[in-house]
Design a protein around this motif. Structure first.
Motif, PDB file in Angstrom:
ATOM      1  N   ALA A  70      47.601  -6.117  42.192  1.00 29.40           N
ATOM      2  CA  ALA A  70      47.380  -4.757  41.712  1.00 29.40           C
ATOM      3  C   ALA A  70      45.890  -4.600  41.459  1.00 29.40           C
ATOM      4  N   PHE A  71      45.307  -3.534  42.004  1.00 25.89           N
ATOM      5  CA  PHE A  71      43.858  -3.350  41.915  1.00 25.89           C
ATOM      6  C   PHE A  71      43.560  -1.880  41.636  1.00 25.89           C
ATOM      7  N   THR A  72      42.677  -1.652  40.676  1.00 27.98           N
ATOM      8  CA  THR A  72      42.207  -0.300  40.395  1.00 27.98           C
ATOM      9  C   THR A  72      40.715  -0.348  40.129  1.00 27.98           C
ATOM     10  N   SER A  73      40.002   0.701  40.547  1.00 25.88           N
ATOM     11  CA  SER A  73      38.550   0.720  40.378  1.00 25.88           C
ATOM     12  C   SER A  73      38.084   2.144  40.118  1.00 25.88           C
ATOM     13  N   HIS A  74      36.923   2.217  39.459  1.00 25.88           N
ATOM     14  CA  HIS A  74      36.321   3.524  39.171  1.00 25.88           C
ATOM     15  C   HIS A  74      34.810   3.381  39.251  1.00 25.88           C
ATOM     16  N   ASP A  75      34.158   4.361  39.868  1.00 25.13           N
ATOM     17  CA  ASP A  75      32.706   4.329  40.040  1.00 25.13           C
ATOM     18  C   ASP A  75      32.043   5.030  38.850  1.00 25.13           C
ATOM     19  N   LEU A  76      31.518   4.211  37.897  1.00 22.84           N
ATOM     20  CA  LEU A  76      30.833   4.778  36.739  1.00 22.84           C
ATOM     21  C   LEU A  76      29.461   5.327  37.105  1.00 22.84           C
ATOM     22  N   ASN A  77      28.848   4.776  38.155  1.00 24.62           N
ATOM     23  CA  ASN A  77      27.437   5.042  38.401  1.00 24.62           C
ATOM     24  C   ASN A  77      27.171   6.274  39.272  1.00 24.62           C
ATOM     25  N   LYS A  78      28.075   6.541  40.228  1.00 26.89           N
ATOM     26  CA  LYS A  78      27.914   7.635  41.186  1.00 26.89           C
ATOM     27  C   LYS A  78      26.708   7.436  42.096  1.00 26.89           C
ATOM     28  N   PHE A  79      26.312   6.196  42.265  1.00 24.76           N
ATOM     29  CA  PHE A  79      25.276   5.850  43.240  1.00 24.76           C
ATOM     30  C   PHE A  79      25.496   4.398  43.637  1.00 24.76           C
ATOM     31  N   ALA A  87      40.953 -14.404  33.809  1.00 22.46           N
ATOM     32  CA  ALA A  87      41.967 -14.950  32.906  1.00 22.46           C
ATOM     33  C   ALA A  87      43.110 -15.525  33.725  1.00 22.46           C
ATOM     34  N   LYS A  88      43.599 -16.659  33.283  1.00 23.11           N
ATOM     35  CA  LYS A  88      44.757 -17.305  33.908  1.00 23.11           C
ATOM     36  C   LYS A  88      45.908 -17.217  32.924  1.00 23.11           C
ATOM     37  N   ILE A  89      46.981 -16.577  33.345  1.00 23.13           N
ATOM     38  CA  ILE A  89      48.147 -16.397  32.485  1.00 23.13           C
ATOM     39  C   ILE A  89      49.311 -17.149  33.104  1.00 23.13           C
ATOM     40  N   GLY A  90      49.690 -18.233  32.497  1.00 24.25           N
ATOM     41  CA  GLY A  90      50.780 -19.032  33.038  1.00 24.25           C
ATOM     42  C   GLY A  90      50.369 -19.722  34.325  1.00 24.25           C
ATOM     43  N   ASP A  91      51.356 -20.119  35.086  1.00 26.10           N
ATOM     44  CA  ASP A  91      51.100 -20.847  36.323  1.00 26.10           C
ATOM     45  C   ASP A  91      50.818 -19.937  37.510  1.00 26.10           C
ATOM     46  N   HIS A  92      51.155 -18.656  37.395  1.00 27.20           N
ATOM     47  CA  HIS A  92      51.125 -17.807  38.581  1.00 27.20           C
ATOM     48  C   HIS A  92      50.256 -16.558  38.445  1.00 27.20           C
ATOM     49  N   TRP A  93      50.065 -16.044  37.229  1.00 25.34           N
ATOM     50  CA  TRP A  93      49.310 -14.807  37.055  1.00 25.34           C
ATOM     51  C   TRP A  93      47.828 -15.093  36.847  1.00 25.34           C
ATOM     52  N   SER A  94      46.974 -14.301  37.468  1.00 25.28           N
ATOM     53  CA  SER A  94      45.535 -14.333  37.211  1.00 25.28           C
ATOM     54  C   SER A  94      45.026 -12.903  37.158  1.00 25.28           C
ATOM     55  N   LEU A  95      44.049 -12.681  36.258  1.00 28.17           N
ATOM     56  CA  LEU A  95      43.489 -11.348  36.052  1.00 28.17           C
ATOM     57  C   LEU A  95      41.973 -11.415  36.197  1.00 28.17           C
ATOM     58  N   GLY A 110      40.027 -20.494  25.812  1.00 30.98           N
ATOM     59  CA  GLY A 110      41.406 -20.568  26.254  1.00 30.98           C
ATOM     60  C   GLY A 110      41.517 -20.379  27.746  1.00 30.98           C
ATOM     61  N   ASN A 111      42.262 -19.364  28.154  1.00 31.37           N
ATOM     62  CA  ASN A 111      42.455 -19.085  29.574  1.00 31.37           C
ATOM     63  C   ASN A 111      41.460 -18.071  30.114  1.00 31.37           C
ATOM     64  N   ASN A 112      40.502 -17.663  29.286  1.00 26.01           N
ATOM     65  CA  ASN A 112      39.526 -16.658  29.699  1.00 26.01           C
ATOM     66  C   ASN A 112      38.157 -17.287  29.876  1.00 26.01           C
ATOM     67  N   ASN A 113      37.465 -16.874  30.902  1.00 31.53           N
ATOM     68  CA  ASN A 113      36.055 -17.214  31.046  1.00 31.53           C
ATOM     69  C   ASN A 113      35.368 -16.050  31.734  1.00 31.53           C
ATOM     70  N   GLY A 114      34.100 -15.856  31.380  1.00 29.84           N
ATOM     71  CA  GLY A 114      33.411 -14.718  31.944  1.00 29.84           C
ATOM     72  C   GLY A 114      31.965 -14.671  31.534  1.00 29.84           C
ATOM     73  N   ASP A 115      31.348 -13.509  31.787  1.00 32.63           N
ATOM     74  CA  ASP A 115      29.924 -13.339  31.542  1.00 32.63           C
ATOM     75  C   ASP A 115      29.648 -11.871  31.221  1.00 32.63           C
ATOM     76  N   VAL A 116      28.798 -11.664  30.216  1.00 28.83           N
ATOM     77  CA  VAL A 116      28.338 -10.322  29.864  1.00 28.83           C
ATOM     78  C   VAL A 116      26.817 -10.330  29.983  1.00 28.83           C
TER      79      VAL A 116
END
Length: 977
Positions: free
Chosen positions: A577-586, A525-533, A482-488
């Motif tokens: 809007a942006f939020t981040s967290h350092d899981l690794n501590k290095f 992810a693309k949500i509608g014509d204007h939002w992207s995540l 759909g509107n999502n693409n990514g990689d794990v």
């Protein structure tokens, strides 16, 4: 008005007997289904052109063609230098619309063509057969082939030619309407209709078009005949069965009424079993296909099905038409994969054909090579091949082995997938001092498990083994739903022993870090014509894993982070809007470790951005950036020794370096940094008023940035602190040029010369309420600013010429020299050792009195000289410089040489590169680098490649003197079909 059904064949003046003999298809009416299609001129389907087919070929020449298909009609729009020849008749134009379709007849396949030319010119002398004029429609047909030669072919309907396509279709529709009225006669040569007859809108024309038939799932056709040719034919009849024995140069042609599932069989001997009955047709060498029970062939058997789509060779074969299958021994089947693009060869001890497009076999070898022992093949104990509706070949097989030169190198139990999906993607084995002997492999997981790959999903499995270290397993999954693409990307390693980091430090793997790896996730992810995540997740087991096992990512990858980013963008403004967290501590990025040496968490950052808003009727443009941020620093855990880093990379503020076993926290505390959260509002506004005076362009600009501290978790911080920065300046540029038409020098390969001179200038002044060097660096876009006064002047000179020769001239930049001068005042911020100036936002610049130059000299098509350098004018010292050359010695050899100097450490490097195609099968690539200061080899990469039709086998040697490590290996790279 009620639609009229017409055959589109003139009936008033033509001899129907002639048309039936020449142009009527062989299929009987009861075997063909029809559909009604309205005639609009977009196709020739259902239309028989009143032109006697010629035995000559049709050729189409043009510079460009756009091609698409409508029913059974191939459509073309041609442009530039068009020449169309129908036998001895030739037509020329600069633009044309073409219709082509084919139909089977008793005399063979007839190709019909219609051509619309808005303007046609005569191509030869007065005696040439052709036509000239305007608004011409040309129709013709041939029993020969159609050949097209174009420089650029675009396989889709052109969107920018709608008006012309509609004009041409109206023209053809009008001609077809004249056919219905019987106003044309049968022509012996291509006919040129010079007067437009647009289609009448008073009636609707309907044509009956045959519906394309699909292959039948049985071997024997519903209707048809088999003709027999041989040196000797013997017939034995009985009440239960007739037997026809044929010997010597046997040719059996089984032709269906539909013409889509024909078979031709050749052999040294054959026996044909038929139903009992009349022998009259047999005596004439023809047998009704419905009467055939079976055919046994022996000696050099060759069976050609569906006009070469399937070709089988075997010493013995038996076709049982009562059970709809065939048995072949020691058979070789040639069919096609990738929608008919790639030949596929299947060799088997025993092969059965159970349908027109389906086989089963035992003891099988599948490859794309016709050799009995191919370079790369898949061996199976049993296999089933089925052609799918999309033209790809589906394989279902058991007990599979990947074979190189006939030798099995890997086994997997079951496979189901398309023929081009060989499960192994990469194999690399070799030796490395800290790894020992190693084997690294990458596999397509779905293919390996015999599972059909879901649409929008891929999964690559990594299986690695290291003699001195342990074993690793990884999974890389890519998706697009759909509107999502990514990689794990996940990897797990059971590690032990000693390791060497990218800094060259050898260390024991800590006891608690033997189970190592990472989990990385990225999603958009693309949500509608204007939002992207955008979402990222980054978990790494320990501080040294990336620097040891993923050294290329350690040097080049963007920051590893766990974050969420949302953006709403419309026209020239955006909200983020942006939020981040350092899981690794290095930190696992060398560039980040070499700069600020800590991570920054956002919780969150909200931004509003507007760019190039017009003010005062466009006289002034306004851009703004506003951020509200809650953020904090996250310091590196551990010590330089525990992270495999050199202490010289961490200088203390008072001088000296951090100790090997001293915590990083001591370094940051000495700088006065804390890990507490800080909240602030940052807003920046820039105004620009561009204008021109003659050939000169000017852009005065001014900006203001406010950084307001809203709150700080550190109780000692002043919550009322506000930092102000402002800039003012002007950018100016112009362009001058002169053309020298009399320049013509074969030695320098100069043919005409244009000199383009582009002076440019930026004057800038920046000031702030605090010293920029005292600002804590949370966000480089806000905090990494400079102040002071700077003037940047430069001139770019470009000499352009023509090369190539008559009919193939092209323009190149023969010589480019760009020199600029940067001068700053004593109060300018001097943050970095190497000066740089960014005219688009000068406050990001590294300010220092300096001269910067770069040049490219394209001496010839095969030789280019390059150079760049930066000099400090105060002491005349070069801080950075490089010169080099790229040489193309022809199709087999390419080389380069580069010399670099970096003044910070007084380093000098000489790099050489050679790529040599020794032959079609072997190539050689070497890139050594010498450290001139140490008079030693800095690094070396050496590849010797053996090229096979399906894969490359690469021998590799790499050396890194910083780590004092040499690696040897052999890599297998599968070439995609």
């Amino acid at each position: 008005m009620t639609p009229m059904k017409v055959s589109c064949t003139p009936v008033r003046y033509w001899s129907q007997l002639i048309l039936l003999c020449l142009i009527t298809a062989t299929a009987t009416a009861q075997d063909v289904q029809f559909k009604n299609v309205q005639i609009t001129g977009d196709r020739l389907s259902g239309v028989v052109l009143p032109v006697l087919p010629r035995d000559a070929e049709i050729t189409i020449l043009a510079l460009r063609a756009d091609a698409w298909t409508v029913d059974d009609t191939k459509r073309l729009v041609l442009s530039t230098d068009i020449v169309i020849s129908i036998g001895t008749y030739t037509f020329q134009s600069e633009k044309a619309s073409v219709w082509i379709n084919r139909m089977p007849t008793d005399r063979g396949v007839v190709s019909q063509i219609a051509v619309y030319m808005p303007t046609s010119t005569r191509t030869g002398g007065r005696t040439a057969l052709g036509a000239e004029g305007k608004d011409l429609l040309i129709v013709g047909s041939t029993l020969g082939g159609i050949n097209m030669d174009v420089a650029l072919l675009t396989p889709k309907k052109p969107a920018n030619q709608r008006a012309f396509i509609q004009q041409s279709e109206n023209r053809l529709a009008g001609y077809i309407q004249r056919l219905r009225l019987g106003e044309t006669t049968l022509s012996m040569h291509p006919e040129v209709i010079a007067f437009p007859e647009p289609a009448s809108s008073d009636e609707t024309l309907i044509s009956q078009v045959p519906v394309k038939q699909t292959k039948q799932p049985w071997l024997r056709t519903k209707s048809g005949i088999m003709s027999i040719t041989a040196d000797t034919v013997e017939l034995k009849t009985s009440d239960t069965e007739n037997i026809v024995t044929v010997v010597g140069n046997v040719v059996l042609e089984l032709r269906s009424a539909s013409g889509i599932d024909d078979m031709q069989m050749t052999a040294d001997r054959a026996v044909i079993f038929t139903d009992p009955g009349s022998i009259r047709d047999m005596a004439s060498g023809k047998i009704d296909s419905q009467d055939i029970r079976g055919i046994y062939l022996e000696g050099n058997v060759l069976v050609d099905s569906n006009h070469g789509a399937y070709l089988v060779r075997s010493p013995q074969a038996y076709y049982d038409f009562t059970k709809d299958n065939a048995m072949l021994v020691d058979a070789v089947l040639r069919t096609y994969a990738m929608k008919g693009k790639v030949p596929l060869f299947v060799r088997a001890k025993e092969m059965r054909q159970i349908a027109v497009d389906q086989w089963t076999a035992q003891d099988v070898q599948v490859s794309t090579s016709s050799f009995a022992t191919p370079d790369l093949a898949i061996g199976s104990s049993s296999i089933k091949l089925t052609e799918q509706p999309d033209g790809n070949m589906l394989i279902q097989s058991k007990h599979n082995t990947l074979r190189m030169g006939g030798t099995p190198i890997f086994y997997w139990p079951y496979y189901e997938g398309e023929a081009n999906d060989i499960p192994i993607h990469k194999v690399k084995f070799g030796y490395k001092k800290t790894f020992g002997s190693f084997l690294e492999t990458e596999w397509d997981l779905f293919t390996l498990l015999g599972i059909q790959q879901p649409k929008g999903l891929r999964a690559d499995l990594r299986l690695d083994g290291y003699k001195a270290r342990g074993a690793g397993i990884g999974l890389d999954v890519g998706y697009a739903f759909g509107n999502n693409n990514g990689d794990v990307d996940m990897y797990f390693l059971a590690d032990a022993g000693k390791q060497k980091t990218s800094s060259g430090i050898e260390m024991d793997i800590p006891e608690n870090e033997h189970q190592r790896g990472y989990v990385l996730l990225e999603n958009q992810a693309k949500i509608g014509d204007h939002w992207s995540l955008q979402t990222q997740l980054s978990y790494i087991s320990d501080p040294t894993f990336i620097s040891v096992w993923r050294q290329s990512d350690y040097k080049n990858r963007r920051e590893y982070e766990t974050s969420f980013y949302a953006k709403y963008q419309k026209e020239n403004w955006a909200f983020t809007a942006f939020t981040s967290h350092d899981l690794n501590k290095f930190i696992s990025n060398s560039w980040l470790m070499a700069s600020r040496q800590y991570a920054v968490e956002k919780a969150p950052e909200l931004g509003l951005f507007r760019y190039a808003d017009d003010l005062f009727n466009g006289a002034v443009t306004w851009s703004s950036e506003t951020r509200i941020t809650r953020e904090r620093m996250r310091f590196q855990d551990g010590t330089p020794a525990s992270n495999g880093l050199k202490r010289q990379a961490f200088q203390m503020p008072g001088g000296g370096f951090l100790g090997n076993n001293q915590p990083f926290a001591d370094l940051f505390a000495a700088r006065g940094l804390t890990e507490g959260f800080k909240s602030r509002l940052t807003t920046r506004h820039e105004f620009s008023a561009p204008f021109t005076v003659g050939a000169f362009k000017f852009a005065p600009f001014a900006s203001m940035q406010a950084d307001v501290n809203i709150g700080d978790d550190d109780s000692g911080a002043n919550e009322d602190d506000t930092n102000w920065f402002s800039t003012i300046g002007v950018r100016a540029s112009t362009q001058l040029q002169r053309i020298f038409n009399d320049v013509d020098n074969d030695i320098l390969d100069l043919h005409r010369l244009r000199h383009v001179i582009e002076p440019y200038m930026t004057l800038w002044y920046g000031s702030g309420s605090v010293d920029p060097m005292s600002i804590e660096q949370y966000n480089a876009l806000v905090d990494n600013v400079s102040t002071g006064t700077a003037a940047w002047f430069g001139v770019k000179n470009t000499l352009q010429t023509w090369r190539g020769g008559p009919g193939r001239w092209y323009e190149i930049d023969w010589l480019t020299v760009d020199v600029s001068l940067l001068t700053v005042d004593n109060k300018a911020t001097r943050r970095y050792d190497t000066p740089q100036f960014f005219s688009w936002r000068p406050e990001y610049s590294a300010l220092e009195d300096s001269v910067m130059a770069k040049s490219v000299w394209q001496v010839s098509d095969g030789v280019a000289l390059l150079g760049n350098g930066t000099w400090l004018t105060d002491d005349g010292r070069m801080v950075l410089g490089a010169v080099g050359a790229e040489l193309d010695h022809g199709k087999d050899v390419r080389t380069f040489v580069e010399y670099r100097e970096i003044a910070n450490n007084d380093d000098q490097y000489l790099s050489v590169g050679v790529k040599y195609n020794l032959s079609k099968r072997y190539s050689f690539h070497a890139t050594p680098t010498w450290n001139m200061k140490e008079d030693d080899l800095q690094s070396l990469r050496l590849n010797v490649t053996r090229h096979y039709p399906d894969f490359d086998l690469v021998g590799q040697v790499t050396h890194n003197s910083i780590k004092d490590e040499t690696q040897y290996g052999v890599a297998f790279r599968l070439l995609k079909f």
